[in-house]
Enzyme design. Structure first.
Site, PDB file in Angstrom:
ATOM      1  N   SER A 294       5.268  -2.887  15.068  1.00 46.13           N
ATOM      2  CA  SER A 294       6.586  -3.458  14.750  1.00 46.13           C
ATOM      3  C   SER A 294       7.701  -2.443  14.914  1.00 46.13           C
ATOM      4  CB  SER A 294       6.577  -4.006  13.322  1.00 46.13           C
ATOM      5  OG  SER A 294       5.554  -4.948  13.142  1.00 46.13           O
TER       6      SER A 294
ATOM      7  N   LYS B  74       3.298   5.941   0.064  1.00 43.48           N
ATOM      8  CA  LYS B  74       1.984   6.180  -0.535  1.00 43.48           C
ATOM      9  C   LYS B  74       1.540   7.631  -0.410  1.00 43.48           C
ATOM     10  CE  LYS B  74       0.897   1.363   0.301  1.00 43.48           C
ATOM     11  NZ  LYS B  74       2.320   1.080   0.655  1.00 43.48           N
TER      12      LYS B  74
ATOM     13  N   TYR C 274      -5.585   6.228   1.997  1.00 46.69           N
ATOM     14  CA  TYR C 274      -4.512   6.137   2.989  1.00 46.69           C
ATOM     15  C   TYR C 274      -3.373   7.086   2.639  1.00 46.69           C
ATOM     16  CZ  TYR C 274      -0.362   4.328   5.348  1.00 46.69           C
ATOM     17  OH  TYR C 274       0.802   4.219   6.065  1.00 46.69           O
TER      18      TYR C 274
ATOM     19  N   VAL D 185      10.028  -4.792   5.658  1.00 50.83           N
ATOM     20  CA  VAL D 185      10.105  -6.249   5.554  1.00 50.83           C
ATOM     21  C   VAL D 185       9.613  -6.886   6.847  1.00 50.83           C
ATOM     22  CG1 VAL D 185      11.648  -8.222   5.276  1.00 50.83           C
ATOM     23  CG2 VAL D 185      12.033  -6.128   3.943  1.00 50.83           C
TER      24      VAL D 185
END
Length: 347
Positions: A26, A138, A146, A180
């Site tokens: 993306s 994260k 991850y 998003v």
């Protein structure tokens, strides 16, 4: 996020060759479209391992300056071939799904850690000018594999500036929250499940940072222009409660609590308290400085140190999205290019 001055400075992309690892994702597609619309690059090389995604992307981008390389960041020999003659690299390739990394830990390490090392080695050897590596929220105070692999990757890229020695290659990192509408994100899932009358939420207390795909691509371009080498760039972005996201998308649906998945956090952190001691604040973003002697006062570029004990986390963020703002974001996603993700998933 990309002001006029930065846009003019990014004219450095004119006549240059830019390579994007994981470029069929993306962010890679959005970044490619932005570069093509604003600049006149010599070449944009899309490096990824999925031939189908490359074929689909090739149909959407008729521009002759695009090149497509099948390859994996685990394969250093292939990287040498693909990176030859490249000026700038955006490293977006990674295994990104938290549950997948928990159940396939060796694979996550091979791609996210050893792959990062390969990219660094090849960029230094070939004299790539600038490298921006994409990170994740994260990676700050990680509790899942991850996040741990991405923290390790971040450390490797920052240390790469020392590793480059007398060579001109410079490395920086961009770290932001949930995008998003990206593949695997919750908004396409909720839009797909809306007709069922039930939307799953792992925990009613859960919050997340949010950034649109367009904003993420803008921030990468800004960071590429401003970087000196060694920074972790963190945008100022809003947070939202996952329960509010579900209610804003489908107010008539039942919200079903399904429990936290392996490796999942209640709240996300972009800057930990320990990193806060190294953080500079700017109008639109933060910069986490590296703990190396080569990072000098002249590299601050006007940033102000944050207050003692500063933490940038989704539950302590002063900018919280309202239900109206969430609905507006969802509407923009649904009618925009990113909505193709949802429509493709329903085919």
């Amino acid at each position: 996020m990309l002001d006029d001055n930065t846009a003019r400075s990014c004219a450095m992309l004119n006549g240059k060759t830019i390579l994007i690892t994981g470029g069929t994702g993306s962010l890679g597609k959005k970044l490619t479209r932005k570069i093509l619309s604003r600049f006149s690059p010599k070449k944009i090389i899309i490096f990824s391992r999925d031939e189908l995604k490359q074929s689909e992307m090739r149909q959407s981008f008729p521009e002759k300056c695009l090149r497509f390389f099948i390859g994996d960041v685990r394969d250093k020999e292939r990287l040498y071939r693909a990176f030859d003659g490249v000026d700038y690299v955006v490293h977006a390739a990674a295994l990104k799904q938290v549950p997948a990394a928990e159940y396939n830990p060796f694979e996550a390490i091979k791609t996210n850690v050893l792959g990062a090392q390969n990219v660094i080695d090849v960029c230094v050897d070939l004299g790539i000018k600038k490298v921006v590596a994409l990170s994740t929220d994260k990676a700050a105070n990680p509790i899942n594999l991850y996040g741990a692999t991405k923290l390790c990757s971040d450390k490797l890229f920052i240390a790469g500036n020392s590793y480059a020695g007398s060579k001109d290659t410079r490395f920086s990192v961009v770290r932001y929250g949930n995008v998003v509408g990206s593949r695997g994100s919750v908004i396409p899932l909720y839009l797909k499940l809306k007709s069922t009358g039930v939307l799953p939420v792992t925990d009613t207390r859960m919050t997340r940072f949010w950034i649109t795909l367009d904003e993420g691509a803008e921030f990468v371009l800004m960071s590429l222009e401003k970087m000196k080498g060694g920074e972790i760039f963190v945008p100022k972005i809003p947070s939202a409660s996952m329960t509010e996201v579900a209610r804003a998308i489908a107010p008539k649906c039942e919200v079903k609590v399904v429990g936290i998945r392996p490796g999942e956090k209640l709240h996300e952190t972009l800057i930990s308290e320990d990193d806060g001691r190294l953080t500079l604040e700017y109008d639109t973003h933060f910069v986490i400085q590296p703990q190396f002697a080569w990072w000098g006062e002249e590299r601050k570029n006007g940033g102000a140190p944050v207050e003692e004990g500063f933490v940038y986390s989704s539950d302590r963020n002063g900018h919280v999205l309202s239900a109206m703002e969430i609905r507006k974001i969802v509407q923009e996603f649904s009618k925009g290019e990113e909505g193709d993700i949802l429509r493709a998933s329903n085919d």
